[in-house]
Design a protein around this motif. Structure first.
Motif, PDB file in Angstrom:
ATOM      1  N   ARG A   1      -9.310   8.250  -3.794  1.00  0.00           N
ATOM      2  CA  ARG A   1      -8.257   8.992  -4.476  1.00  0.00           C
ATOM      3  C   ARG A   1      -6.937   8.494  -3.945  1.00  0.00           C
ATOM      4  O   ARG A   1      -6.816   8.191  -2.754  1.00  0.00           O
ATOM      5  CB  ARG A   1      -8.448  10.495  -4.169  1.00  0.00           C
ATOM      6  CG  ARG A   1      -7.438  11.408  -4.795  1.00  0.00           C
ATOM      7  CD  ARG A   1      -7.770  11.729  -6.266  1.00  0.00           C
ATOM      8  NE  ARG A   1      -6.942  12.839  -6.729  1.00  0.00           N
ATOM      9  CZ  ARG A   1      -5.729  12.704  -7.237  1.00  0.00           C
ATOM     10  NH1 ARG A   1      -5.184  11.507  -7.357  1.00  0.00           N
ATOM     11  NH2 ARG A   1      -5.039  13.762  -7.619  1.00  0.00           N
ATOM     12  N   GLU A   2      -5.939   8.372  -4.812  1.00  0.00           N
ATOM     13  CA  GLU A   2      -4.651   7.905  -4.322  1.00  0.00           C
ATOM     14  C   GLU A   2      -3.541   8.831  -4.794  1.00  0.00           C
ATOM     15  O   GLU A   2      -3.656   9.535  -5.795  1.00  0.00           O
ATOM     16  CB  GLU A   2      -4.395   6.470  -4.791  1.00  0.00           C
ATOM     17  CG  GLU A   2      -4.233   6.309  -6.288  1.00  0.00           C
ATOM     18  CD  GLU A   2      -3.992   4.861  -6.664  1.00  0.00           C
ATOM     19  OE1 GLU A   2      -4.667   3.965  -6.115  1.00  0.00           O
ATOM     20  OE2 GLU A   2      -3.114   4.631  -7.519  1.00  0.00           O
ATOM     21  N   TRP A   3      -2.480   8.791  -4.021  1.00  0.00           N
ATOM     22  CA  TRP A   3      -1.313   9.588  -4.331  1.00  0.00           C
ATOM     23  C   TRP A   3      -0.069   8.725  -4.175  1.00  0.00           C
ATOM     24  O   TRP A   3      -0.019   7.862  -3.277  1.00  0.00           O
ATOM     25  CB  TRP A   3      -1.188  10.774  -3.360  1.00  0.00           C
ATOM     26  CG  TRP A   3      -2.290  11.788  -3.453  1.00  0.00           C
ATOM     27  CD1 TRP A   3      -2.299  12.915  -4.191  1.00  0.00           C
ATOM     28  CD2 TRP A   3      -3.534  11.759  -2.745  1.00  0.00           C
ATOM     29  NE1 TRP A   3      -3.471  13.598  -4.019  1.00  0.00           N
ATOM     30  CE2 TRP A   3      -4.252  12.919  -3.124  1.00  0.00           C
ATOM     31  CE3 TRP A   3      -4.124  10.869  -1.838  1.00  0.00           C
ATOM     32  CZ2 TRP A   3      -5.512  13.209  -2.638  1.00  0.00           C
ATOM     33  CZ3 TRP A   3      -5.386  11.155  -1.358  1.00  0.00           C
ATOM     34  CH2 TRP A   3      -6.074  12.317  -1.752  1.00  0.00           C
ATOM     35  N   PRO A   4       0.924   8.980  -4.982  1.00  0.00           N
ATOM     36  CA  PRO A   4       2.177   8.245  -4.773  1.00  0.00           C
ATOM     37  C   PRO A   4       2.840   8.712  -3.488  1.00  0.00           C
ATOM     38  O   PRO A   4       2.620   9.851  -3.031  1.00  0.00           O
ATOM     39  CB  PRO A   4       3.031   8.637  -5.994  1.00  0.00           C
ATOM     40  CG  PRO A   4       2.465   9.933  -6.457  1.00  0.00           C
ATOM     41  CD  PRO A   4       1.009   9.913  -6.110  1.00  0.00           C
ATOM     42  N   THR A   5       3.651   7.849  -2.920  1.00  0.00           N
ATOM     43  CA  THR A   5       4.238   8.200  -1.625  1.00  0.00           C
ATOM     44  C   THR A   5       5.306   9.275  -1.734  1.00  0.00           C
ATOM     45  O   THR A   5       5.778   9.768  -0.721  1.00  0.00           O
ATOM     46  CB  THR A   5       4.827   6.972  -0.920  1.00  0.00           C
ATOM     47  OG1 THR A   5       5.650   6.251  -1.849  1.00  0.00           O
ATOM     48  CG2 THR A   5       3.741   6.076  -0.406  1.00  0.00           C
ATOM     49  N   LYS A   6       5.660   9.653  -2.948  1.00  0.00           N
ATOM     50  CA  LYS A   6       6.583  10.787  -3.035  1.00  0.00           C
ATOM     51  C   LYS A   6       5.888  12.074  -2.597  1.00  0.00           C
ATOM     52  O   LYS A   6       6.535  13.099  -2.402  1.00  0.00           O
ATOM     53  CB  LYS A   6       7.139  10.929  -4.445  1.00  0.00           C
ATOM     54  CG  LYS A   6       6.188  11.477  -5.466  1.00  0.00           C
ATOM     55  CD  LYS A   6       6.955  11.859  -6.724  1.00  0.00           C
ATOM     56  CE  LYS A   6       6.058  12.639  -7.663  1.00  0.00           C
ATOM     57  NZ  LYS A   6       6.773  13.145  -8.831  1.00  0.00           N
TER      58      LYS A   6
END
Lengths: 484, 595
Positions: free
Chosen positions: B175-180
């Motif tokens: 799973r990935e998330w944006p660094t914001k």
């Protein structure tokens, strides 16, 4: 004949289980009221974990030793800051007890081990009862064991405040003391009349916030320990050249100041004066602070090591009141070196019973009761040098002892005390009618009341019972209008 | 007002216990993951921990960490025996000296390894075939059974900023998330190790929520991958700590309270919360609150079941001893028996004592007391809302546990105010509150704004931050300006009297403030927004401010920061400029206010 009124006496401990002044006085009252035609006393005395054998599974109030009308309150989980118990079953049991006994008067001699909430509860369960509380020290005002002695410098405290109390107990905030005061005063509001055994205590409590109209001085009184078979035994004329035997009677704890006596002995020895003997009677050294205890034990050990001819201090251990006669007979003077106000100092009465002048600290009840250079001697509280000078003077000054011993007051009797409480037990309208009598009584000089020793004591006896020592402040007059 | 605490009571003792027991660390039935037993010391020995980890003590002294317990929770370093080798916690970068000569080499450090040493080889874990990210580290991964993960680390990404963060699970998916979703802040330890000045905020942390995990079950992260905008990346094998949602929240909040930014901390904190973390924290906390609220129950100790003139609601947290004092003082005067008392506890460990005290108070004073029990800390707002549901009157009095009447006839005075004053002045009002020293503590509240200025990265940023102030704080009692009935912007939650119907109409207290702070002002502004001004009347009470609950800890400070951010975001534009300062508010046109 009208039915007797039941007086429930609520005592901190039973004097036969834990010795102490408050419980002793309460029990004296109990015994005297048993012969009273108007009142029937019931005693409820607390007990704590010091007597686990007296606790019974599931019970909260029990009888005591097969004695009629004597009961034990099995205290538990007592909060010494808030002065309350947190066991709902204890509350329920006390409620049941009140409803069974149904006293017309409830006389608290303490709230310690019971909790102040029991006062409010008593009012709620018995709305018509007269509630009386006798203060035996300043526990409501002062968290330092009720002594009003500052923990930082051991000076006497004359006025409590949230900040001053915080200074004595830095881990408690001023707000803590503020709320504590609100809490205690809330419950004490339910009391109809407060009594103090010494006059100066009235001012302390009035300043703290107790309604002055509710404050009464009722002296502590005891049976005469010097009497045999109920008859006062006249003392023999004692004519010696020196009266150099001194005695201390009481707990070996910081507040009682035994270590001041020992320091005075050291000073006298250092200046080469050794023509005296001091007997220390009492125990409970385990309740002394580590520092004071160490000092006393060190002195004891060093004293034991001395050759008999050089010993000046003897430690006799604890004693029962029946032993007072023997112990008092071995001394000439009674030293009361207390480092706190003392609410009454029963030992002064006991010394007078046996014709012994008192050398005492110049504060509180001691100064109230002992008149310097008239019937005893004062010294500066906590000052070993001052005590040393006084001891030396007492032991050497010709004629001093006979003069003072001859002017000793008659200690208040148990009957006098009970007479005082009877007045307080009565409803206000009746008491107000008698207020004027006691206002006049309060203006009488102390010397007029004093019976001289020994012959004058006999003459006083011939005059009949002494007048009641309860002094009531007139309803309309403020405390400050008292003659003395 | 009352504050909240975590479910598990923190006890920091000065002497070692040597006693451990396992404890269930999971919310109740709604959790989709199996209970996991996590050994945890009953009592954390801070002194011993710091003795064994002097570097942690140093980090605390430098302000990098709030306290030792926080570090222990993050990195799980149990106090070791004398025979064990010294272990450096993974929060401090390891092997910095080796890499100073080649800062471009990635340093995929194994995080959360209690026994990791400074001499551990660092090249073996680099995934071959990938372009390596600059110096970086994933220091800690803490996850909860409901799918929330707190992650913290640092990255020297000045030349290639981080673009996304990925989590690879043991079961296979990623799973990935944006660094914001991450906030950036200073890591002075990394700066020092790399020989860098405070030119960029190397640290990062975030609350990552994977809703899929809740459906998938207990998926455990095995690695975290950081990817920069230029495609470079580094993967870090991780050993996550599994904690309860409550503990996860508290760790994050505590961490937040201690981090350092370039520029003004308050301003930068607000900006940091803007993008994602603020909402994520609030949503996570709300989840906890909802779970706790679902487990509420109550018990009544009463003389007779009936209706009352008012319901005094007291929210307790951490301390229960003022309960019996309040009962005694509030019950003293005439009319007091027309009020019932509802004690709602945010500290489950107090419940038994509260019930005993309620039983005693019922017997001693004839009070009608209800004890509302919550299985955890739901926060001030939710707890009071629950208690309000149990009320048996038309008027609610929200009262702090450290508030006591100044006058014996407080009930009569309160009744008089309610019955005789105009209705619009009694929908919601508060009293005057006094310190124990006799000076005024509160005569209503007003709003003000701090304009924080932050200078960082050659940029000046200004940010308004709403503040709530008390009228007359510290003033003498006799000051005329604070006497009589006055309309105000808000009153303190230490004592609020309101029509129950109005309270319900405006939705009660907001439940998404974390623990406490600002719910009272928020309620009052919502009341104003819906058409009723808040008033202060001449009723006087003592308030031992701050004495009614336990001492705030690091996570409370973090919560206060988030709450202020939330409060400002909601009300600033609406309140400014008409409601700023010492103004007499009037009813305004209704506005839709949304976060």
């Amino acid at each position: 004949m009208s039915e007797k009124k039941t007086v429930l006496l609520v005592s901190l401990f039973h004097p036969e289980l834990v010795r102490g002044g408050a419980q002793q006085i309460c029990y004296e009252l109990f015994e005297e009221l048993r012969e009273d035609p108007e009142y029937r006393p019931v005693l409820l005395a607390s007990v704590d974990a010091n007597y686990p054998a007296l606790y019974k599974s599931g019970a909260r109030i029990t009888g005591f030793d097969e004695r009629p009308d004597e009961f034990l309150f099995l205290s538990r989980d007592y909060d010494h800051w808030w002065h309350r118990i947190s066991d709902p079953l204890l509350i329920e049991t006390y409620t049941d007890f009140l409803e069974q006994v149904r006293p017309e008067i409830v006389h608290f001699h303490h709230f310690l081990t019971y909790g102040v909430e029991l006062i409010s509860l008593t009012r709620r369960i018995l709305p018509a009862a007269r509630l009386v509380l006798t203060f035996h020290e300043f526990l409501a005002i002062c968290n330092a064991n009720g002594h009003m002695v500052r923990t930082n410098d051991k000076s006497l405290c004359r006025s409590a405040s949230q900040v001053r109390c915080h200074q004595c107990f830095p881990d408690r905030s001023p707000e803590d003391f503020f709320v504590r005061k609100l809490w205690l005063q809330r419950h004490l509001e339910a009391i109809d009349a407060f009594t103090c055994p010494s006059r100066f205590m009235l001012d302390h409590y009035a300043e703290w916030g107790i309604d002055r109209a509710k404050l009464f001085h009722v002296t502590n009184g005891q049976r005469d320990y010097a009497a045999a078979d109920g008859i006062a035994r006249p003392l023999t004329n004692d004519t010696r050249e020196t009266y150099n035997r001194f005695g201390f009677f009481g707990q070996i704890v910081d507040a009682k100041g035994v270590h001041i006596v020992l320091r005075a002995v050291d000073l006298l020895r250092a200046e080469g004066f050794t023509d005296f003997a001091i007997e220390i009677n009492g125990d409970n050294i385990n309740y002394a602070s580590p520092e004071v205890r160490a000092e006393i034990e060190r002195f004891m050990e060093e004293e034991k090591q001395r050759p008999s001819s050089e010993r000046r201090v003897w430690f006799n251990g604890s004693y029962e009141t029946r032993e007072l006669r023997g112990r008092m007979s071995r001394i000439d003077w009674c030293i009361v070196p207390s480092l706190w106000w003392e609410a009454f100092a029963l030992v002064i009465s006991e010394a007078w019973m046996f014709g012994k002048p008192v050398i005492c600290s110049n504060v509180g009840a001691m100064a109230d009761r002992v008149t310097n250079e008239v019937d005893g001697l004062h010294f500066e509280m906590g000052d070993p040098a001052a005590l040393a000078r006084t001891i030396k003077r007492a032991a050497t000054e010709p004629g001093l002892w006979p003069r003072l011993a001859g002017a000793l007051p008659t200690p208040p009797s148990r009957a006098e005390m009970v007479d005082g409480f009877r007045l307080v037990y009565q409803d206000e309208p009746i008491v107000a009618a008698e207020a004027e009598i006691y206002r006049r009584a309060a203006t009488t000089r102390r010397s007029d009341n004093r019976t001289k020793h020994p012959a004058s004591r006999q003459r006083a006896k011939d005059r009949g019972p002494p007048r009641p020592t309860a002094e009531r402040q007139p309803i309309a007059a403020p405390l400050s209008s008292r003659a003395d | 007002m009352a504050e909240g605490l975590i479910l598990e009571k923190e006890t920091v003792k000065k002497r070692p216990t040597g006693r451990r027991r396992e404890r269930m660390m999971l919310p109740k039935a709604e959790a989709l993951t199996a209970p996991i037993n996590v050994p945890f010391n009953d009592e954390f020995d801070e002194e011993e921990y710091l003795r064994q980890h002097p570097e942690v003590a140093e980090a605390i002294g430098d302000g990098h960490l709030p306290n030792a317990l926080f570090h222990f929770r993050l990195f799980g370093t149990a106090p070791r025996t004398r025979a064990e080798p010294s272990a450096r916690p993974a929060s401090l970068w390891q092997g910095a000296g080796e890499m100073l000569s080649d800062p471009e080499i990635a340093l995929p450090m194994e995080a959360s390894e209690p026994e990791a040493t400074a001499s551990r080889p660092v090249s073996g874990s680099v995934i071959s075939g990938q372009r390596n990210l600059g110096p970086s580290s994933v220091d800690a991964v803490i996850t909860s059974p409901t799918g929330a993960t707190f992650i913290t680390g640092w990255a020297a990404d000045r030349h290639a900023p981080l673009d996304k963060i990925s989590m690879h699970f043991e079961s296979g998916p990623s799973r990935e998330w944006p660094t914001k979703h991450l906030i950036r802040f200073r890591r002075t330890d990394a700066e020092t190790a790399l020989g860098l000045g405070p030119s960029r905020q190397l640290g990062f942390c975030g609350l990552l929520v994977d809703d899929n995990r809740m459906r998938a079950g207990s998926a455990k992260p095995r690695a975290v991958e950081l990817t920069a905008a230029d495609g470079s990346s580094a993967e870090f094998p991780v050993t996550p700590s599994l904690v309860s949602d409550v503990e996860l929240r508290d760790v994050m909040l505590g961490y937040l309270s201690g981090i350092e930014f370039m520029g003004n901390k308050h301003v930068e904190s607000f900006y940091a919360l803007d993008d994602h973390l603020g909402q994520a924290l609030i949503r996570h906390s709300q989840t906890i609150t909802d779970t706790i609220v679902n487990g509420a129950t109550f018990e009544r100790f009463e003389t007779s079941a009936r209706r009352f003139k008012g319901s005094i609601i007291v929210c307790l947290y951490g301390k229960a001893e003022f309960q019996f004092v309040q009962n005694a003082l509030f019950s003293a005067g005439a009319g007091a028996d027309e009020y019932e008392y509802i004690y709602v506890s945010n500290s489950p460990e107090l419940i038994e004592m509260l019930c005993k005290t309620a039983q005693i108070s019922q017997r001693v004073y004839g009070l009608n007391v209800t004890v509302a029990m919550l299985p955890g800390n739901a926060g001030f707002g939710a707890a009071n809302n629950i208690a309000a549901q149990y009320a048996r009157s038309r008027r609610l009095l929200i009262v702090n546990p450290d508030v006591f009447p100044m006058n014996r006839d407080w009930a009569a005075r309160h009744n008089q105010a309610v019955e005789q004053l105009p209705a619009e002045q009694t929908k919601l009002f508060g009293p005057r509150l006094f310190y124990a020293d006799g000076s005024l503590m509160h005569a209503g509240m007003y709003l003000d704004v701090d304009w924080g200025v932050s200078v960082a990265d050659m940029e000046i940023r200004r940010r308004p931050m709403l503040r709530v102030e008390h009228y007359g704080k510290g003033a003498p009692r006799e000051v005329d300006a604070f006497r009589g009935s006055r309309p105000v912007s808000a009153v303190s939650g230490a004592f609020m009297s309101m029509e129950r119907s109005w309270f319900e109409h405006i939705g009660g207290f907001a439940t998404d403030y974390i623990f406490a702070y600002y719910e009272d002002a928020d309620l009052c502004l919502r009341s104003l927004d819906r058409g009723a001004v808040t008033w202060v009347h001449d009723l006087d009470f003592w308030h031992m401010e701050g004495k009614g609950s336990s001492t705030p800890l690091a996570h409370h400070q973090g919560a206060a920061l988030v709450n202020r951010w939330r409060f400002t975001r909601q009300w600033h534009d609406w309140a400014v400029p008409e409601l700023l300062g010492r103004v007499s508010p009037s009813v305004r046109p209704q506005l839709q206010v949304a976060l």
